[in-house]
Design an enzyme around this catalytic site. Structure first.
Site, short mmCIF file in Angstrom:
data_model
loop_
_atom_site.label_atom_id
_atom_site.label_comp_id
_atom_site.label_asym_id
_atom_site.label_seq_id
_atom_site.Cartn_x
_atom_site.Cartn_y
_atom_site.Cartn_z
N LYS A 216 -11.89 -2.53 -1.63
CA LYS A 216 -12.73 -2.92 -2.76
C LYS A 216 -13.38 -4.29 -2.49
CE LYS A 216 -12.46 -3.83 -7.70
NZ LYS A 216 -11.68 -3.73 -8.93
N GLU A 222 -4.90 -7.56 5.58
CA GLU A 222 -4.31 -6.44 6.33
C GLU A 222 -5.39 -5.48 6.79
OE1 GLU A 222 -3.34 -7.54 3.39
OE2 GLU A 222 -1.15 -7.67 3.27
N GLY A 277 -8.31 -1.09 -8.23
CA GLY A 277 -7.90 -0.49 -6.95
C GLY A 277 -6.97 0.70 -7.14
N ARG A 278 -5.98 0.57 -8.02
CA ARG A 278 -5.00 1.64 -8.17
C ARG A 278 -5.53 2.80 -9.00
NH1 ARG A 278 -3.71 -3.14 -10.24
NH2 ARG A 278 -3.41 -3.44 -12.48
N GLU A 363 2.19 -1.94 -10.60
CA GLU A 363 1.19 -3.01 -10.50
C GLU A 363 0.48 -3.16 -11.85
OE1 GLU A 363 -1.01 -4.28 -6.60
OE2 GLU A 363 -2.40 -3.00 -7.68
N HIS A 394 20.45 16.16 -2.62
CA HIS A 394 21.49 15.94 -1.61
C HIS A 394 21.61 14.48 -1.23
CE1 HIS A 394 22.37 20.19 -1.02
NE2 HIS A 394 21.10 20.36 -1.34
N LYS A 517 0.37 -13.81 -1.02
CA LYS A 517 -0.77 -13.81 -0.09
C LYS A 517 -1.10 -15.23 0.34
CE LYS A 517 -3.51 -10.03 -2.11
NZ LYS A 517 -4.79 -9.74 -2.74
O1 F6P Z 1 -2.23 -5.75 -3.75
C1 F6P Z 1 -3.29 -6.17 -4.50
C2 F6P Z 1 -4.49 -5.31 -4.34
O2 F6P Z 1 -5.56 -6.03 -4.87
C3 F6P Z 1 -4.39 -3.94 -4.99
O3 F6P Z 1 -4.59 -3.98 -6.35
C4 F6P Z 1 -5.45 -3.21 -4.24
O4 F6P Z 1 -5.34 -1.84 -4.44
C5 F6P Z 1 -5.14 -3.66 -2.83
O5 F6P Z 1 -4.78 -5.02 -2.97
C6 F6P Z 1 -6.25 -3.50 -1.83
O6 F6P Z 1 -7.38 -4.24 -2.17
P1 F6P Z 1 -8.79 -3.97 -1.50
O7 F6P Z 1 -9.20 -2.57 -1.82
O8 F6P Z 1 -9.71 -4.99 -2.07
O9 F6P Z 1 -8.64 -4.12 -0.01
#
Ligand code: F6P
Length: 553
Positions: A216, A222, A277-278, A363, A394, A517
């Protein structure tokens, strides 16, 4: 927006509301009333306590509730103004107050004829424009028309994203594998641990591989790290910067950053800041899924979402399933001290569903200040957990049956196995026999008298007794289709909404992920260069030192 949910107002505290006290009193009155008694007292309970939404049959008869409980819970929701907040969301009001944003995932699945405005602008045509572009792109990959830099057909699609930009598409791809193009391979890379990317690409031909970078913000460390390494891997093999255009596309709200990364913005699929995002895998974030299952199935899934959106928006409180499920969670979390909630799918295809729900729920509702910024003194979001049911039986079901904790659980199952299973379809009745047996055992247990009557020695009777009275919801559908997946996800999205509304928290921000972060960025130079990091606590400092020794630095 209702008085409770507006910023700048001081609403009545939840735990000072008369409806809250009435629920507490009612809980004390019900005390240890057993489900056995409730079913005996009301022969109609099993049929009365069911609801239908779309293809989902919801049985909530095995809950520790009576008509009075449900009425009191609905009165609480009504006093708080849950329906008003819901309507404000559907109208495009900026109910995500801490980020000053509208919350409009419902617009992602609204028909083209709908009008949903943000700041006076109808967002629905833009949604459909992107969907159409995604459809064209997905077709080109699926048909082989889109080729890689060397002219080879794309055989592998690797989605790079994390959190909401990974969990949704990865989960939905697993669920809808039977609907996917089996001649394409799909992989999902999220972890910044190099092992994730390494394992995802080690056996792939770069000339046949497409990367979808989904972020987003397009600033998530990452994702950018993984995307940069993926680009290096590609260019090391193909040796020409021009290859990026054929092997990288982006999904983002941030065109500037996409261009900065080197992806042509013509190969970018857009979404908007009013999609959390979620809550985003039904937006362009689902591009990898659409490539897998095709536009038609993707649109069937969106129709499933929309069906439940409409139900949530219009159904009366007594029949409103997301409202009911949300309120049942309040009942256990706030009045029975339940700390967690299990989601137990009896479908192998739903193996990643609970992991997806963890982000959606935890979240969203893992908050401890209210919308006005005051600390809350009531429990908020539960720990959500679970894995496919029979495997769990199990492993950890022992604790569900005989442990000391109350863990409400959702059991999700399907009447029909998928066509492709062939001979293996015979497994399905056994799977579902377990599904039904477990909720029965959890609810009704086995009394000491019943155990003793089986000739069990007296000293073993307590060990073989099941107290029962462990609440479950059963969600049963005919089959796991794209539409049913959409219905299930929308159901949980709105359940989470209801709970956030009751707790008076902002379910749509996620400030809690920020501190880690920031600190990681600060600590990295200490690991790589041994830099002195101001403000490191003694424990972390010693651990960093030890890490450097172990790495021979
Ligand atoms: O972990 C925080 C967060 O902002 C989530 O809400 C989101 O889904 C994820 O990081 C990834 O963010 P982006 O789509 O901006 O890379």
């Amino acid at each position: 927006m209702s008085e409770t949910h507006a910023q700048g107002h001081t609403p009545t505290r939840l735990d000072q509301r008369p409806e809250w006290h009435a629920l507490g009193k009612h809980r004390d009155q019900l005390a240890d009333t057993h489900l056995r008694e409730l079913f005996t007292a009301d022969p109609e309970r099993a049929s009365r306590y069911t609801l239908q939404v779309g293809d989902l049959h919801i049985d909530y008869s095995k809950h520790l509730v009576t008509d009075e409980t449900l009425e009191l819970l609905r009165e609480l929701a009504s006093a708080i103004g849950v329906a008003e907040l819901r309507d404000a969301m559907f109208r495009g009001e900026k109910i995500n107050t801490t980020e000053d944003r509208a919350v409009l995932h419902i617009a992602l699945r609204a028909p083209l004829s709908s009008v949903i405005e943000v700041d006076g602008h109808n967002v629905v045509p833009g949604v459909h424009h992107v969907l159409t572009r995604m459809g064209v792109f997905a077709d080109r990959i699926r048909s082989g028309e889109w080729t890689g830099h060397t002219g080879k057909r794309i055989r592998n699609v690797v989605n790079i994203g994390i959190g909401g930009s990974d969990l949704g598409p990865a989960m939905a791809y697993e669920v809808l594998r039977p609907y996917s193009a089996r001649d394409l391979q799909f992989r999902f890379v999220s972890n910044v641990d190099g092992a994730d990317l390494h394992e995802a690409v080690r056996d792939l031909d770069p000339a046949e591989t497409l990367f979808i970078v989904a972020s987003k913000t397009f600033t998530t460390i990452e994702t950018i790290t993984n995307a940069t390494s993926a680009r290096d891997w590609l260019l090391a093999a193909l040796g020409d910067d021009a290859a990026v255009a054929k092997h990288f596309v982006a999904v983002s709200t941030n065109a500037e950053k996409v261009a900065e990364f080197g992806i042509d913005v013509d190969n970018m699929f857009e979404f908007w800041d009013w999609v959390g995002g979620r809550y985003s895998y039904d937006s362009a974030i689902g591009l990898s899924l659409m490539v897998a299952i095709g536009e038609e199935h993707f649109r069937e899934m969106l129709a499933g979402f929309h069906l439940v959106d409409e139900h949530f928006r219009c159904a009366p409180a007594e029949e409103n399933v997301p409202l009911l499920l949300g309120l049942l969670g309040i009942w256990y979390g706030n009045f029975h001290d339940a700390q967690s909630h299990a989601v137990l799918p009896y479908s192998h295809y739903l193996a990643r569903f609970t992991a997806y729900l963890q982000q959606l729920d935890m979240e969203s509702n893992g908050k401890s200040v209210d919308r006005q910024g005051n600390p809350v003194s009531w429990q908020t979001g539960p720990v959500v957990w679970g894995t496919p049911g029979t495997n769990g039986q199990h492993a950890y079901y022992q604790l569900l049956h005989q442990g000391t904790k109350l863990i409400p659980a959702d059991f999700i199952g399907f009447a029909k196995p998928i066509d492709e299973l062939g001979e293996l379809a015979g497994h399905h009745d056994l799977l579902m026999a377990n599904f039904f047996a477990q909720t029965q055992a959890l609810a009704f247990g086995k009394t000491p008298e019943e155990v003793a009557a089986e000739g069990v020695p007296a000293e073993l009777v307590p060990h073989k007794t099941f107290r029962g009275n462990r609440p479950t919801t059963t969600i049963l559908a005919s089959e796991l289709s794209p539409s049913v997946l959409g219905q299930l996800v929308a159901l949980y999205e709105h359940k989470v909404f209801v709970q956030g509304a009751v707790w008076n928290i902002d379910s749509f921000d996620q400030w809690g992920v920020e501190l880690g972060k920031v600190l990681a960025k600060r600590i990295e130079p200490a690991l790589t260069e041994g830099a002195e990091v101001p403000g490191l606590d003694a424990s972390t400092k010693a651990l960093v030192r030890r890490y450097r020794e172990l790495r021979g630095r």
